[in-house]
Each structure stands twice: as structure tokens, then as C-alpha cells.
Enzyme design. Sequence first.
Site, mmCIF file in Angstrom:
data_model
loop_
_atom_site.group_PDB
_atom_site.id
_atom_site.type_symbol
_atom_site.label_atom_id
_atom_site.label_comp_id
_atom_site.label_asym_id
_atom_site.label_seq_id
_atom_site.Cartn_x
_atom_site.Cartn_y
_atom_site.Cartn_z
ATOM 1 C CE LYS A 166 -3.783 -2.491 2.223
ATOM 2 N NZ LYS A 166 -4.628 -2.721 3.401
ATOM 3 C CD GLN A 182 -3.433 -4.538 6.389
ATOM 4 O OE1 GLN A 182 -3.552 -3.451 5.829
ATOM 5 N NE2 GLN A 182 -3.870 -5.649 5.846
ATOM 6 C CG ASP A 205 -9.283 -0.050 5.186
ATOM 7 O OD1 ASP A 205 -9.072 -0.459 4.026
ATOM 8 O OD2 ASP A 205 -8.483 -0.227 6.127
HETATM 9 N N1 GUN Z 1 -6.850 -6.942 6.205
HETATM 10 C C1 GUN Z 1 -7.244 -7.652 5.130
HETATM 11 N N2 GUN Z 1 -7.783 -6.845 4.193
HETATM 12 C C2 GUN Z 1 -7.734 -5.603 4.692
HETATM 13 C C3 GUN Z 1 -8.135 -4.325 4.187
HETATM 14 O O1 GUN Z 1 -8.687 -4.167 3.077
HETATM 15 N N3 GUN Z 1 -7.905 -3.274 5.012
HETATM 16 C C4 GUN Z 1 -7.338 -3.411 6.241
HETATM 17 N N4 GUN Z 1 -7.160 -2.323 6.982
HETATM 18 N N5 GUN Z 1 -6.959 -4.572 6.737
HETATM 19 C C5 GUN Z 1 -7.158 -5.659 5.959
#
Ligand code: GUN
Length: 292
Positions: free
Chosen positions: A52, A96, A119
Amino acid sequence: MQLLDGKLVSKSVKDSLAASVENHLRGGGKTPHLAAILVGDNGASQTYVASKVKACEEVGFRSTLLQLPGDLPEAVLLHRIEAFNQDPEVDGILVQLPLPAHISEHKVIETIRVEKDVDGFHPESMGRMALGLPSFLPATPYGILLLMEHYQIQTKGRHAVVIGRSHIVGRPMSILLSRNDYPGNCSVTLCHSHTLHLPAICLQADIIIAALGQPGFLRSDMVKEGAVVVDVGITRVPDANRKAGFAIRGDVDFESVAPRCSYITPVPGGVGPMTIAALLKNTWYSCTHKKT
Ligand code: GUN
């Protein structure tokens, strides 16, 4: 059978974003800024967050990565989120998941200001999404919609079967595909670990979204000829032949399922890159549609 090439489509999303950012900066706009928080040392999470951050660089965004120890008290994490909430430079905040067991995921998500919830996990974002109101869409389902849109997948009136009801993927995916929109207007069946007769239900599907986290779960005898199959699985399975010691496997038994499909996503290179592209789009939107 045609591949739904997430790598290719995400590149086109990123190229277009990079051009918009350049234009925006030339006009005196602010650099979009994503703040990412990683708690603990989960290897997969470290990889995702690194991807990311790298993607932010690629499109000209600023990013801040806050890495915190796994035994961090919950209150400290909430304070750090609050600091990002207050920082006018920060457009988007992501924490995350998963988090260590002593930290409440719900509390963490509710602490993020909804205007910075790139998110799309905040209850207000989820509620607005369900009502069809403008909101940030969760990155993985949003990325899947972008992929379907790119390949002009027909969804109206189709039967979509979503396997897995997680808050991150399955549940929002089922809602989005049922909305009166494109992609959408599907009749949706949301299946999960207690679903009876799952193979028979899958066999009726025009579109299958496999998001349960069980490598190779979807076999060819569960897929109708001509179906569209989207594989959200990204499980690490031990593989001594690889340098990393593991391979990434999807929820779909690709070898046997692919020949039956009209379209199918590969793993890797399908949904994964689209999730990141969608997160970037949300961050861009947050930066350029600020309420004063
Ligand atoms: N863990 C797995 N997928 C995601 C996501 O799209 N965002 C976040 N913050 N954590 C995740």
C-alpha cells in the site's frame, strides 16, 4: 475463458490517478496523504501494508507508516488514531487488520473519523453503503466492482453467490452486488460456514465470489459452465521450492475451474492489486472532496 487481469487494470487505475495528482499539484492542490497503522509483526500484514505504501509512492501520494508493537495498550492505539484524525494533512487512515486479540477491532474502526475512513469499515460508511448513499466502499469489494466494470461483466438480473460473510469482503460484497446500480442488480446468495447444500447453490451461480480463506475450496463440480469466478483467497501455504518458503493460494482450484468459466481472476494478480487501486481511489476522493 478470459482472465480478469487485476494487475493490468490496477495499473490503468494508478496511471490515471498519477496523471490526476500531477495536474492537481500543478494547480496548487495538496498532496494526498494516507496514514497506515500496522500493529504487531504478522508477516502477511507487513507485506500488504508495504504494498500500500509503495502504491502511494507510485501515484504521487504521501504516506505515513506507523509501526507499533503487538503488546501495545488499546488506549495508545486509539490516541494515535485520534492524532491522525486531527491532522489536516492526513486524508485517509487505515489500520491493518487483523489486530492482536486484546484490541477491539470495533473500537478502533469507530475511532477513525468517517471522513478519513478510506477502508470503508466504519459503521456509518457501511450503513451509507447499504443505503446506496455516497460513502467510501471497502477496498476489496470496490476493487472487484472496478474489475467487473472494466471487463463489462453483465450483472443485471444475474445470480451472484458470495462465499464468506466477513465484514471486510463477503458481507459488503453481497450488499454492493444487490444494489440498484452497475455492477449490481444481482440476486445475491450469501453463503458461510453453516450453509447447507453449498455445492448445489454454487452450481446455480452466474457469478461466484469466493472469499472464505480455504485454499482450493471451489472445485469444478461446483461451477456452472460459463460462470464468472472471482477468487479473493490469498492464503500462504508452505512450499519448500520457493525462496520465501510459501506460495500464495486462492480459494479456487484454478486448474480445474478455469476451463468452465467465461471469466476468472488469477491468484496472485487478480483481486489483490485491485484492492490497492481501490484504496488509492478512496484516498484521492477524500483529498479532493473535503468538507470545510
Ligand atoms: N486486512 C485484510 N484486508 C484488509 C483491508 O482491506 N484493510 C485493512 N485495513 N486490513 C485488511
